[in-house]
Design a protein around this motif. Sequence first.
Motif, PDB file in Angstrom:
ATOM      1  N   THR A  52      26.757  18.004  77.689  1.00 33.67           N
ATOM      2  CA  THR A  52      25.302  18.090  77.643  1.00 33.67           C
ATOM      3  C   THR A  52      24.710  16.686  77.736  1.00 33.67           C
ATOM      4  N   ALA A  53      23.552  16.606  78.319  1.00 33.77           N
ATOM      5  CA  ALA A  53      22.829  15.342  78.367  1.00 33.77           C
ATOM      6  C   ALA A  53      21.825  15.341  77.220  1.00 33.77           C
ATOM      7  N   LEU A  54      21.802  14.260  76.479  1.00 34.85           N
ATOM      8  CA  LEU A  54      20.911  14.183  75.330  1.00 34.85           C
ATOM      9  C   LEU A  54      19.767  13.223  75.648  1.00 34.85           C
ATOM     10  N   PRO A  55      18.533  13.706  75.573  1.00 33.74           N
ATOM     11  CA  PRO A  55      17.389  12.866  75.940  1.00 33.74           C
ATOM     12  C   PRO A  55      17.136  11.766  74.911  1.00 33.74           C
ATOM     13  N   GLY A  56      16.676  10.640  75.379  1.00 34.09           N
ATOM     14  CA  GLY A  56      16.249   9.559  74.507  1.00 34.09           C
ATOM     15  C   GLY A  56      17.340   8.623  74.044  1.00 34.09           C
ATOM     16  N   ASN A  57      18.555   8.733  74.563  1.00 40.39           N
ATOM     17  CA  ASN A  57      19.671   7.840  74.216  1.00 40.39           C
ATOM     18  C   ASN A  57      19.885   7.749  72.712  1.00 40.39           C
ATOM     19  N   PRO A  58      20.196   8.890  72.040  1.00 32.70           N
ATOM     20  CA  PRO A  58      20.377   8.862  70.586  1.00 32.70           C
ATOM     21  C   PRO A  58      21.690   8.198  70.187  1.00 32.70           C
ATOM     22  N   TYR A  59      21.762   7.779  68.927  1.00 39.22           N
ATOM     23  CA  TYR A  59      22.981   7.196  68.364  1.00 39.22           C
ATOM     24  C   TYR A  59      24.049   8.285  68.321  1.00 39.22           C
ATOM     25  N   ASP A  60      25.292   7.940  68.689  1.00 40.63           N
ATOM     26  CA  ASP A  60      26.370   8.919  68.765  1.00 40.63           C
ATOM     27  C   ASP A  60      26.558   9.697  67.468  1.00 40.63           C
ATOM     28  N   GLY A  61      26.564   9.002  66.349  1.00 40.46           N
ATOM     29  CA  GLY A  61      26.808   9.648  65.068  1.00 40.46           C
ATOM     30  C   GLY A  61      25.775  10.688  64.705  1.00 40.46           C
ATOM     31  N   HIS A  62      24.578  10.568  65.241  1.00 35.74           N
ATOM     32  CA  HIS A  62      23.532  11.537  64.935  1.00 35.74           C
ATOM     33  C   HIS A  62      23.632  12.799  65.779  1.00 35.74           C
ATOM     34  N   THR A  63      24.442  12.803  66.800  1.00 39.48           N
ATOM     35  CA  THR A  63      24.558  13.967  67.685  1.00 39.48           C
ATOM     36  C   THR A  63      25.760  14.845  67.356  1.00 39.48           C
ATOM     37  N   LEU A  64      26.653  14.372  66.513  1.00 39.16           N
ATOM     38  CA  LEU A  64      27.910  15.073  66.282  1.00 39.16           C
ATOM     39  C   LEU A  64      27.719  16.459  65.684  1.00 39.16           C
ATOM     40  N   GLY A  65      26.864  16.594  64.698  1.00 40.99           N
ATOM     41  CA  GLY A  65      26.640  17.896  64.069  1.00 40.99           C
ATOM     42  C   GLY A  65      26.125  18.934  65.060  1.00 40.99           C
ATOM     43  N   ALA A  66      25.180  18.548  65.907  1.00 41.10           N
ATOM     44  CA  ALA A  66      24.627  19.478  66.896  1.00 41.10           C
ATOM     45  C   ALA A  66      25.660  19.861  67.953  1.00 41.10           C
ATOM     46  N   VAL A  67      26.492  18.905  68.370  1.00 36.73           N
ATOM     47  CA  VAL A  67      27.506  19.191  69.389  1.00 36.73           C
ATOM     48  C   VAL A  67      28.583  20.117  68.828  1.00 36.73           C
ATOM     49  N   ILE A  68      28.988  19.913  67.581  1.00 43.33           N
ATOM     50  CA  ILE A  68      29.985  20.790  66.969  1.00 43.33           C
ATOM     51  C   ILE A  68      29.429  22.201  66.814  1.00 43.33           C
ATOM     52  N   ASP A  69      28.165  22.321  66.401  1.00 42.64           N
ATOM     53  CA  ASP A  69      27.545  23.647  66.287  1.00 42.64           C
ATOM     54  C   ASP A  69      27.452  24.343  67.640  1.00 42.64           C
ATOM     55  N   ALA A  70      27.097  23.593  68.686  1.00 47.09           N
ATOM     56  CA  ALA A  70      26.994  24.183  70.029  1.00 47.09           C
ATOM     57  C   ALA A  70      28.370  24.614  70.546  1.00 47.09           C
ATOM     58  N   THR A  71      29.410  23.836  70.255  1.00 49.66           N
ATOM     59  CA  THR A  71      30.768  24.202  70.677  1.00 49.66           C
ATOM     60  C   THR A  71      31.240  25.444  69.930  1.00 49.66           C
ATOM     61  N   LYS A  72      30.913  25.524  68.653  1.00 54.51           N
ATOM     62  CA  LYS A  72      31.272  26.707  67.863  1.00 54.51           C
ATOM     63  C   LYS A  72      30.566  27.947  68.406  1.00 54.51           C
ATOM     64  N   LYS A  73      29.315  27.801  68.776  1.00 47.55           N
ATOM     65  CA  LYS A  73      28.548  28.920  69.339  1.00 47.55           C
ATOM     66  C   LYS A  73      29.110  29.331  70.706  1.00 47.55           C
ATOM     67  N   LEU A  74      29.526  28.356  71.499  1.00 47.27           N
ATOM     68  CA  LEU A  74      30.055  28.613  72.836  1.00 47.27           C
ATOM     69  C   LEU A  74      31.406  29.316  72.794  1.00 47.27           C
TER      70      LEU A  74
END
Length: 142
Positions: free
Chosen positions: A5-27
């Motif tokens: 996924t592309a994340l808008p606004g160039n966020p810090y990596d550590g702040h995206t981990l929870g959302a990516v894990i939740d999306a992978t679990k949902k997928l």
Amino acid sequence: MLHATALPGNPYDGHTLGAVIDATKKLTGCAVERAYVDKGYRGHNAANPRRMFISGQKRGVLGVIKRELRRRSAIEAVIGHMKNEGHLGRCYLKGRAGDANVILTAVGYNLRLLAWLRAFLRVILHALIRALATPSPLKPAC
């Protein structure tokens, strides 16, 4: 490639981990047992921080986890090839067009992988058919 996924606004990596894990679990429908991340994920905000292992980590790394952490370096090459072949070094497209570029690169990687697997299975199938089609040199017992 399981999740891209592309994340808008160039966020810090550590702040995206929870959302990516939740999306992978949902997928996938399966909970993520362990995550192996690079050093950009220090200070992550994941639900279970004890199941996150950072490259180069020494404490709490034994047996299977140590082996899997070494395997993580092989994944970095795949990501590098995807960035190079998909021209993702610098994405000049904004919004949905930029997101589509990342997702289509991951889809293309999966399709190339399936083509290799299909060719491999075709070779095995031809060998099986050839082995079953040749008559046996043994005479029947009747």
